[in-house]
Design an enzyme around this catalytic site. Sequence first.
Site, mmCIF file in Angstrom:
data_model
loop_
_atom_site.group_PDB
_atom_site.id
_atom_site.type_symbol
_atom_site.label_atom_id
_atom_site.label_comp_id
_atom_site.label_asym_id
_atom_site.label_seq_id
_atom_site.Cartn_x
_atom_site.Cartn_y
_atom_site.Cartn_z
ATOM 1 N N ASP A 203 0.857 -1.189 0.000
ATOM 2 C CA ASP A 203 0.000 0.000 0.000
ATOM 3 C C ASP A 203 0.892 1.237 0.000
ATOM 4 O O ASP A 203 1.354 1.698 1.041
ATOM 5 C CB ASP A 203 -0.918 0.010 1.222
ATOM 6 C CG ASP A 203 -1.895 1.188 1.209
ATOM 7 O OD1 ASP A 203 -1.729 2.094 0.365
ATOM 8 O OD2 ASP A 203 -2.816 1.211 2.042
ATOM 9 N N HIS A 208 0.526 8.008 3.752
ATOM 10 C CA HIS A 208 1.152 7.325 4.877
ATOM 11 C C HIS A 208 2.661 7.569 4.986
ATOM 12 O O HIS A 208 3.301 7.014 5.868
ATOM 13 C CB HIS A 208 0.887 5.820 4.762
ATOM 14 C CG HIS A 208 -0.562 5.482 4.647
ATOM 15 N ND1 HIS A 208 -1.476 5.729 5.645
ATOM 16 C CD2 HIS A 208 -1.280 4.934 3.619
ATOM 17 C CE1 HIS A 208 -2.671 5.334 5.257
ATOM 18 N NE2 HIS A 208 -2.579 4.861 4.032
ATOM 19 N N ILE A 223 -0.351 9.372 8.392
ATOM 20 C CA ILE A 223 -1.074 8.482 9.298
ATOM 21 C C ILE A 223 -0.736 7.031 8.996
ATOM 22 O O ILE A 223 -0.292 6.696 7.905
ATOM 23 C CB ILE A 223 -2.603 8.709 9.210
ATOM 24 C CG1 ILE A 223 -3.119 8.406 7.800
ATOM 25 C CG2 ILE A 223 -2.967 10.124 9.645
ATOM 26 C CD1 ILE A 223 -4.633 8.471 7.665
ATOM 27 N N GLY A 226 -4.747 1.852 7.953
ATOM 28 C CA GLY A 226 -5.775 1.206 8.752
ATOM 29 C C GLY A 226 -5.562 -0.296 8.835
ATOM 30 O O GLY A 226 -5.735 -0.910 9.893
#
Length: 302
Positions: A203, A208, A223, A226
């Site tokens: 990903d 990120h 961040i 998830g």
Amino acid sequence: MSTLPDVFADPEDSQLVADAKKDKPEDHEFSYTERDVILYNLGVGATAKDLQWTYESHEEFGALPTFGVIPQFAASSGISLGWLPNFNPAKLLHGEQYLAIKSPIPTEGNFVNETRLLEVLDKGKAASVTTIVYTKDVTTGNVIFENQITVFIRGAGGFGGKRSGRDRGAATAVNTPPNRQPDAVIEEKTSASQAALYRLSGDYNPLHIDPSFAAIGGFDQPILHGLCFMGIAAKHVLQSFGAYKDIKVRFSGVVFPGETLVTEMWKTGNKIIFSAKTKERGTTVLAAAAVTLIDTDMMARL
């Protein structure tokens, strides 16, 4: 060999949705080695002390169960949503994830992913889109993983059709924690480089890793993925209660690399309901979450 139907038809669908479901995505191949398994395990917090997850010659070496989200990622994230009104990828949020582990996970393999639109809901000011992916072993045809991925797209509603989804069992369970103290709690401080490591499992969203891109999204810093903190919390459940055959979570907040994840767990029959929050801010980041434990008595009889 299990195969997904060409179309998940629903008489309540609007014509727009019905037509979109007829667009059958191409199958997507995915191959991996022991190195990829170790990289994923490290990405969700395994350490050099966890030899069963980080050393390929360990007698119990294997992938953590949530590795099952990795082979399907490119297939599900590549599905077209441009048919939605006012579609803007910047307004897409990962809402829920369901993973079922259908067969033992090989430590290396060649897979093929079948992907379909499963359900599309008109939420008025937003759209809710659920995709289903079967990940199958190329050689045997056995289904190894089933994933159901729900995304919310703000500003893309108003197209008509269903507003409420159907009950899909564990994939849509509410999973409300019991009104008592948790049966187990595990805290784990994430690394400041957690997202930089996890992204190597596939990903590569700049949200990120790139501070300037994160700022566009309204965040002071990049961040954590998830699916990364889902994997960390799922590791806590595995360590506390043992193997499970499926997991479902709702993403309810963000984690910043370096924060401490607190996973609270409640055992209710063969289900472990859990939630996760950040210790530093007290923000709940995983809700409506649970795993279904493997029936060890049944396994022993087989």
